[in-house]
Write a protein that holds these residues in place. Structure first.
Motif, PDB file in Angstrom:
ATOM      1  N   VAL A 272      37.713  29.173  -1.254  1.00 50.85           N
ATOM      2  CA  VAL A 272      38.032  30.592  -1.039  1.00 50.85           C
ATOM      3  C   VAL A 272      37.692  31.054   0.370  1.00 50.85           C
ATOM      4  N   ALA A 273      36.984  30.240   1.137  1.00 59.39           N
ATOM      5  CA  ALA A 273      36.591  30.630   2.497  1.00 59.39           C
ATOM      6  C   ALA A 273      37.795  30.586   3.435  1.00 59.39           C
ATOM      7  N   PRO A 274      37.806  31.405   4.489  1.00 56.83           N
ATOM      8  CA  PRO A 274      38.926  31.417   5.439  1.00 56.83           C
ATOM      9  C   PRO A 274      38.854  30.271   6.443  1.00 56.83           C
ATOM     10  N   THR A 275      38.842  29.063   5.939  1.00 55.78           N
ATOM     11  CA  THR A 275      38.843  27.869   6.774  1.00 55.78           C
ATOM     12  C   THR A 275      39.539  26.754   6.035  1.00 55.78           C
ATOM     13  N   LEU A 276      40.015  25.764   6.780  1.00 54.47           N
ATOM     14  CA  LEU A 276      40.670  24.592   6.196  1.00 54.47           C
ATOM     15  C   LEU A 276      39.853  23.324   6.392  1.00 54.47           C
ATOM     16  N   CYS A 277      38.692  23.439   7.032  1.00 52.81           N
ATOM     17  CA  CYS A 277      37.846  22.287   7.327  1.00 52.81           C
ATOM     18  C   CYS A 277      36.594  22.337   6.464  1.00 52.81           C
ATOM     19  N   TYR A 278      36.411  21.321   5.648  1.00 53.32           N
ATOM     20  CA  TYR A 278      35.284  21.290   4.720  1.00 53.32           C
ATOM     21  C   TYR A 278      34.014  20.841   5.419  1.00 53.32           C
ATOM     22  N   GLN A 279      32.906  21.486   5.104  1.00 51.86           N
ATOM     23  CA  GLN A 279      31.572  21.058   5.491  1.00 51.86           C
ATOM     24  C   GLN A 279      30.583  21.603   4.471  1.00 51.86           C
ATOM     25  N   LEU A 280      29.407  21.019   4.451  1.00 54.74           N
ATOM     26  CA  LEU A 280      28.442  21.366   3.414  1.00 54.74           C
ATOM     27  C   LEU A 280      27.899  22.778   3.570  1.00 54.74           C
ATOM     28  N   SER A 281      27.813  23.282   4.792  1.00 55.25           N
ATOM     29  CA  SER A 281      27.317  24.644   5.028  1.00 55.25           C
ATOM     30  C   SER A 281      28.044  25.235   6.216  1.00 55.25           C
ATOM     31  N   TYR A 282      28.124  26.560   6.235  1.00 53.79           N
ATOM     32  CA  TYR A 282      28.822  27.298   7.285  1.00 53.79           C
ATOM     33  C   TYR A 282      27.892  28.355   7.875  1.00 53.79           C
ATOM     34  N   PRO A 283      28.140  28.776   9.109  1.00 50.14           N
ATOM     35  CA  PRO A 283      27.367  29.908   9.647  1.00 50.14           C
ATOM     36  C   PRO A 283      27.650  31.166   8.829  1.00 50.14           C
ATOM     37  N   ARG A 284      26.599  31.897   8.494  1.00 47.45           N
ATOM     38  CA  ARG A 284      26.730  33.059   7.613  1.00 47.45           C
ATOM     39  C   ARG A 284      26.196  34.307   8.303  1.00 47.45           C
ATOM     40  N   THR A 285      26.776  35.434   7.982  1.00 47.08           N
ATOM     41  CA  THR A 285      26.291  36.728   8.459  1.00 47.08           C
ATOM     42  C   THR A 285      25.229  37.256   7.501  1.00 47.08           C
ATOM     43  N   PRO A 286      24.327  38.145   7.969  1.00 43.75           N
ATOM     44  CA  PRO A 286      23.208  38.565   7.110  1.00 43.75           C
ATOM     45  C   PRO A 286      23.599  39.458   5.945  1.00 43.75           C
ATOM     46  N   TYR A 287      24.643  40.281   6.096  1.00 46.54           N
ATOM     47  CA  TYR A 287      25.001  41.221   5.034  1.00 46.54           C
ATOM     48  C   TYR A 287      26.480  41.578   5.147  1.00 46.54           C
ATOM     49  N   ILE A 288      26.975  42.329   4.141  1.00 47.17           N
ATOM     50  CA  ILE A 288      28.383  42.746   4.085  1.00 47.17           C
ATOM     51  C   ILE A 288      28.485  44.201   4.529  1.00 47.17           C
ATOM     52  N   ARG A 289      29.369  44.475   5.472  1.00 49.33           N
ATOM     53  CA  ARG A 289      29.595  45.850   5.937  1.00 49.33           C
ATOM     54  C   ARG A 289      30.690  46.476   5.071  1.00 49.33           C
TER      55      ARG A 289
END
Length: 505
Positions: A272-289
């Motif tokens: 469901v993430a907006p990427t086509l490249c799989y990896q075990l973890s992604y950079p994340r933002t601290p909260y949802i605006r």
């Protein structure tokens, strides 16, 4: 004595006016009656004293100097400020619109002029279109009962989740070493192929709407790309795990945990993430605006409505009143293509803004996905290759990671690897357009493969004319003026011919 006094007066005048001396506060800074401009204004006055706009500076300085005594001092100094004997041309300068200096100048005024012209021209086109066709937006603009007939496509879209789940089972078995590597590769080939062929068969068997078919094909292509990345990445991590177990060195660029593990949570987030490249973890933002998400949703609804309005009100009448571009009068076909190019360009830009900027950013914000570089400044692309590298970053990163560099590592030349990348892109463009239209004329495939010689041509022009925008002009002309309108007309007339044959039968 008289001659010496005269020479001294001339020397004094030159000292006051020459460009090589820094003026005093009396001759420059006091003109503006501002302590902040004593030094800088004096330098600007000296630098510009040899230009044509120097007298404007002088006049404004005299006009705005309020105290009378300072006005008299400035007037006395101006007597020697621009004598006929002072050179008016001191430096080599280029015209503002010359090729060497055009990109160092501000073009805000020309930009404003373009906006004014666009507003005027499009206002006339809107009035002309309304007078000629009336308001073409129907009550079923957003939703109609005929959309319910596309339920097989909707059910097919929901059932696509079966393929990621099957791929997860295969990877889990591979991690437990229950099946050999060759069987893992074979199973992934079957799963990824079925994820595309299954929607194709559903669309071909159902006489569905074009938009519904395109949406399903886009979803299936995204699933295919994600599953390929998932299988390829896990395969590479298994190879690295074997290297670690053998005591071999692992590159520092590799970021993987040991021992290697397959988690369903990672796959679910990736799908469901907006990427086509799989990896075990992604950079994340601290909260949802939440407020920001709401504003972007409003923009998405507005621009989607604008896009639909342009299609219904402008593009449909143009294509319905046109002939096949490869049949009939050539000049008439060119006129139709040029007339279609403007609204088609607006729709294409709205589509890009809605999907790549609004929708992907909304999805990333809801999932706290950190890497928001979904596109670069492709509008400044100087070659066609630059455009394809910058306008769709998720697909570009997938191509580089899972297709281009693997080809190079297997000894395939760069030119052949680039051709393979365009070949894969052309196949998916053809699937996404030809299958919903039930027409296989390879117009989309040919349009993408035509980019290969354009890459060579624009690259040659960029090498020949350094710092030029010749390639950028060719890119805009091919995409907005010639390429896309031509494809729209070709597919529309082929689709109309197909419908007429079905009605006759």
């Amino acid at each position: 004595m008289e001659n010496s006094d005269q020479r001294q007066t001339i020397a004094t005048a030159i000292n006051h006016s020459t460009v090589r001396r820094r003026p005093t506060a009396t001759s420059a800074g006091r003109l503006y009656n501002s302590p902040e401009s004593t030094d800088s204004s004096g330098e600007d006055l000296v630098k510009d004293s040899g230009s044509d706009d120097f007298m404007d500076t002088v006049d404004s300085a005299v006009a705005y100097s309020q105290p009378p005594q300072k006005h008299e001092t400035a007037t006395s100094n101006l007597e020697f400020a621009y004598r006929p004997s002072v050179p008016a041309h001191r430096r080599v300068k280029e015209s503002p619109l010359s090729s060497d200096s055009i990109f160092r100048q501000s073009h805000a005024g020309l930009f404003n002029l373009c906006i004014v012209v666009l507003v005027a021209v499009n206002s006339r086109l809107i009035i002309e279109n309304l007078m000629k066709y009336g308001l073409l937006i129907k009550s079923g603009f957003w939703f109609s009962s005929s959309s319910l007939s596309d339920w097989p496509l909707f059910m097919c879209c929901l059932s696509l989740v079966v393929f990621p789940f099957t791929a997860f089972i295969v990877e889990k078995l591979a991690q437990w070493k229950c099946i050999p590597e060759s069987v893992v590769v074979l199973l992934h080939i079957i799963i990824t192929s079925a994820s595309v062929l299954y929607p194709v068969l559903v669309i071909l068997r159902c006489d569905s709407a074009f938009v519904s078919g395109v949406t399903l094909m886009l979803f299936s292509c995204v699933v295919w790309l994600k599953l390929v990345s998932y299988a390829h990445t896990n395969y590479d991590m298994r190879q690295l795990t074997k290297s670690i177990e053998k005591g071999e060195a692992v590159p520092n660029t590799v970021n993987m945990e040991y021992p290697y593990s397959v988690r369903f949570k990672s796959l679910a987030y990736f799908m469901v993430a907006p990427t086509l490249c799989y990896q075990l973890s992604y950079p994340r933002t601290p909260y949802i605006r939440k407020g920001w998400v709401f504003r972007q949703l409003v923009k998405l609804i507005v621009f989607t409505g604008v896009m639909g309005f342009i299609i219904e009100q402008y593009i449909n009448p143009i294509v319905q009143n046109s002939q096949h571009p490869f049949k009939g009068d050539l000049l008439y076909a060119i006129e139709r293509v040029l007339k279609l190019s403007v609204p088609n360009l607006y729709v294409w830009l709205c589509m890009f803004y809605c999907f790549f900027h609004l929708w992907l950013n909304i999805l990333a914000e809801l999932l706290r996905f950190g890497d928001r570089e979904f596109y670069k400044d492709w509008w400044n692309a100087k070659t066609v290759e630059d455009y394809w590298r910058m306008w769709n970053m998720p697909v570009h990163k997938w191509m580089i990671r899972h297709l281009y560099f693997p080809c190079l590592r297997h000894g395939i030349p760069k030119a052949v690897a680039l051709l393979i990348a365009f070949l894969v892109s052309a196949l998916f463009h053809e699937l996404c357009i030809a299958v919903p239209c039930h027409i296989f004329k390879l117009w989309a495939f040919g349009g993408i493969m035509f980019q290969v010689p354009l890459v060579l041509i624009t690259h040659y022009l960029q090498e020949k004319f350094r710092n030029s925008m010749v390639g950028n002009m060719i890119f805009w002309f091919i995409f907005s003026i010639l390429g896309q309108p031509m494809c729209v007309l070709l597919y529309y007339h082929d689709l109309m011919n197909r419908k007429s044959k079905l009605d006759q039968s």
